[in-house]
Design an enzyme around this catalytic site. Structure first.
Site, PDB file in Angstrom:
ATOM      1  N   ALA A  16      -4.184   4.750  -5.330  1.00 21.69           N
ATOM      2  CA  ALA A  16      -4.758   4.900  -3.998  1.00 21.69           C
ATOM      3  C   ALA A  16      -5.250   3.537  -3.518  1.00 21.69           C
ATOM      4  O   ALA A  16      -5.351   2.585  -4.294  1.00 21.69           O
ATOM      5  CB  ALA A  16      -5.909   5.900  -4.032  1.00 21.69           C
ATOM      6  N   LYS A  17      -5.562   3.497  -2.228  1.00 19.09           N
ATOM      7  CA  LYS A  17      -5.965   2.227  -1.622  1.00 19.09           C
ATOM      8  C   LYS A  17      -7.195   1.632  -2.302  1.00 19.09           C
ATOM      9  O   LYS A  17      -7.322   0.411  -2.409  1.00 19.09           O
ATOM     10  CB  LYS A  17      -6.271   2.448  -0.138  1.00 19.09           C
ATOM     11  CG  LYS A  17      -5.069   2.856   0.659  1.00 19.09           C
ATOM     12  CD  LYS A  17      -4.264   1.664   1.134  1.00 19.09           C
ATOM     13  CE  LYS A  17      -4.638   1.320   2.551  1.00 19.09           C
ATOM     14  NZ  LYS A  17      -4.662   2.498   3.415  1.00 19.09           N
ATOM     15  N   ARG A  18      -8.087   2.499  -2.791  1.00 21.07           N
ATOM     16  CA  ARG A  18      -9.318   1.984  -3.389  1.00 21.07           C
ATOM     17  C   ARG A  18      -9.064   1.255  -4.712  1.00 21.07           C
ATOM     18  O   ARG A  18      -9.963   0.644  -5.266  1.00 21.07           O
ATOM     19  CB  ARG A  18     -10.329   3.127  -3.596  1.00 21.07           C
ATOM     20  CG  ARG A  18      -9.829   4.189  -4.534  1.00 21.07           C
ATOM     21  CD  ARG A  18     -10.844   5.285  -4.821  1.00 21.07           C
ATOM     22  NE  ARG A  18     -10.203   6.347  -5.580  1.00 21.07           N
ATOM     23  CZ  ARG A  18      -9.440   7.301  -5.048  1.00 21.07           C
ATOM     24  NH1 ARG A  18      -9.273   7.361  -3.742  1.00 21.07           N
ATOM     25  NH2 ARG A  18      -8.853   8.209  -5.804  1.00 21.07           N
TER      26      ARG A  18
END
Ligand code: GLU
Length: 313
Positions: free
Chosen positions: A245-247
Site C-alpha cells: 500500500a501507499k503507506r
C-alpha cells in the site's frame, strides 16, 4: 443514442482495468505489465478501462494512464470510462429484472455481516434475507426510507472457472449485488458487461479478485455473454507480508522517480521480479520482455517489495 451492447467487438482483447482511487503502486504496475504481456504474446488487442464508478481521486486517472505509458504500455483504443456506460448497466439490470432475476434488498451492512456469520451461511455469502419478502414486507421496508440495493436471484450454489495459472477454481455464487442502495451499479455487474462489450476474452488481474470470479462468470452466462479466460496473478506484499500500500513508502512511479529511479529502472525491477530480467539493474523494455515471456514460468508466489532506501542524502 448509445452504441448497442448486443454487438460486442469481435477482435479478442486483454485489458487492464484500474480504479482511479489513487496512484498505481509497483504491484499494480506489475499486474498491468503482465496483462499487457499476456495480451500481446497471444496476439490480442490490449485495452484499458477506467473503473470510476466508485471512489475517484481527482487527477488519478490521468496519472495512472501516464504511468502505464511511461512503462511502455500501449493500448489499442481510447480508455473506456465506466461512468460513460451507465446505460449499459441499466439495460442489463432491466433484462435480468424482466426475467424475474432481480430483487430489492434492504439489509444494512451490519445485518448482512450478522446473517452471513450464521452457521447456515458459510464464507460470508449473502444468505438471501430479502429474497422472498412478500409485497407487504417489501412495502414496509421501503416505507422506512432506506433505498434498496438490487440483487441477483441466483439459482446456482457454486460455479467453476478455469484459471490459466491456478487451474480449476470453484466458489460460491450468492445473490450478488447488481446496483447498490446509493444507485451505483456494482463492480461485479459492470466488469462483466464491459469485458463483453470491449471484446475482452482474456482477464489478467490480481489474485485478490479470484474469489469473485465464479460469480462474475455465472453472471456472464446468465446474460448470454462469453466467459473470458482468466489468469489471476500474485499480488505484491510489503515486508510484513501484507498487501502493498501507499503507506509502505516509495511505491509509486512518482515516489521512485523522486528517489532517482526512472520508469525504465522500475520496469527492470518488475521484470526481475517476474524472472524476465537477470537483475533489477538490467535495462529492459517491453518488446524485449515479450520475447522472454512464458506464463508457465511465472512465479506463483506473491512478490515481496521492499521500497528502496533513499539514494538522496
Ligand atoms: N478495478 C479493479 C481494481 O482496480 C480491477 C477489476 C478487474 O480487473 O476486474 O482492483
Amino acid at each position: 443514442m448509445h452504441p448497442p451492447d448486443s454487438a460486442p467487438a469481435t477482435t479478442p482483447a486483454g485489458r487492464f482495468a484500474p480504479s482511479p482511487s489513487g496512484d498505481l503502486h509497483v504491484g499494480n504496475l506489475r499486474t498491468a505489465v503482465l496483462a499487457w504481456l499476456f495480451a500481446r504474446s497471444t496476439n490480442r488487442r490490449f485495452l484499458v478501462r477506467v473503473e470510476d464508478l466508485d471512489r475517484v481521486h481527482p487527477g488519478a486517472e490521468v496519472r495512472q494512464l501516464a504511468d502505464l505509458a511511461a512503462l511502455g504500455l500501449d493500448w489499442d483504443a481510447p480508455p473506456l470510462r465506466q461512468t460513460d456506460r451507465l446505460y449499459a448497466y441499466d439495460a442489463a439490470i432491466a433484462d435480468l429484472s424482466a426475467r424475474g432475476l432481480v430483487y430489492e434488498c434492504f439489509c444494512t451492512r451490519k445485518e448482512i455481516l450478522r446473517a452471513a456469520s450464521a452457521p447456515h451461511a458459510p464464507d460470508g455469502a449473502y444468505p438471501g434475507t430479502c429474497r422472498n419478502l412478500t409485497a407487504k414486507q417489501a412495502a414496509a421496508r421501503r416505507a422506512s426510507g432506506r433505498p434498496p440495493a438490487l440483487r441477483l436471484r441466483a439459482d446456482a450454489a457454486e460455479f467453476e472457472v478455469t484459471d490459466e495459472l491456478l487451474g480449476l477454481y470453484t466458489s460460491q455464487v450468492d445473490d450478488v449485488v447488481l446496483r447498490r442502495g446509493d444507485g451505483v451499479p456494482a463492480y461485479n455487474l459492470a466488469v462483466v458487461i464491459d469485458d463483453a462489450a470491449q471484446g475482452v476474452d482474456q482477464v489478467v488481474r490480481g489474485d485478490d479478485l479470484l474469489s469473485s470470479t465464479p460469480r462474475q462468470a455465472y453472471l456472464a452466462a446468465l446474460l448470454g455473454l462469453p466467459i473470458p479466460s482468466y489468469a489471476h496473478v500474485p499480488l505484491a506484499l510489503n515486508a510484513q507480508g501484507q498487501r502493498l500500500a501507499k503507506r509502505d513508502g516509495a511505491v509509486t512511479l512518482a515516489d521512485l522517480a523522486a528517489d532517482g529511479r526512472d520508469a525504465a529502472a522500475v520496469l527492470g525491477l518488475i521484470a526481475s521480479s517476474l524472472g524476465l530480467a537477470a537483475a533489477p539493474a538490467e535495462r529492459v523494455d517491453l518488446p524485449l520482455l515479450l520475447t522472454r515471456f512464458d506464463p508457465a514460468r511465472l512465479p506463483r508466489e506473491p512478490w515481496v517489495f521492499r521500497p528502496p532506501q533513499s539514494r538522496r542524502p
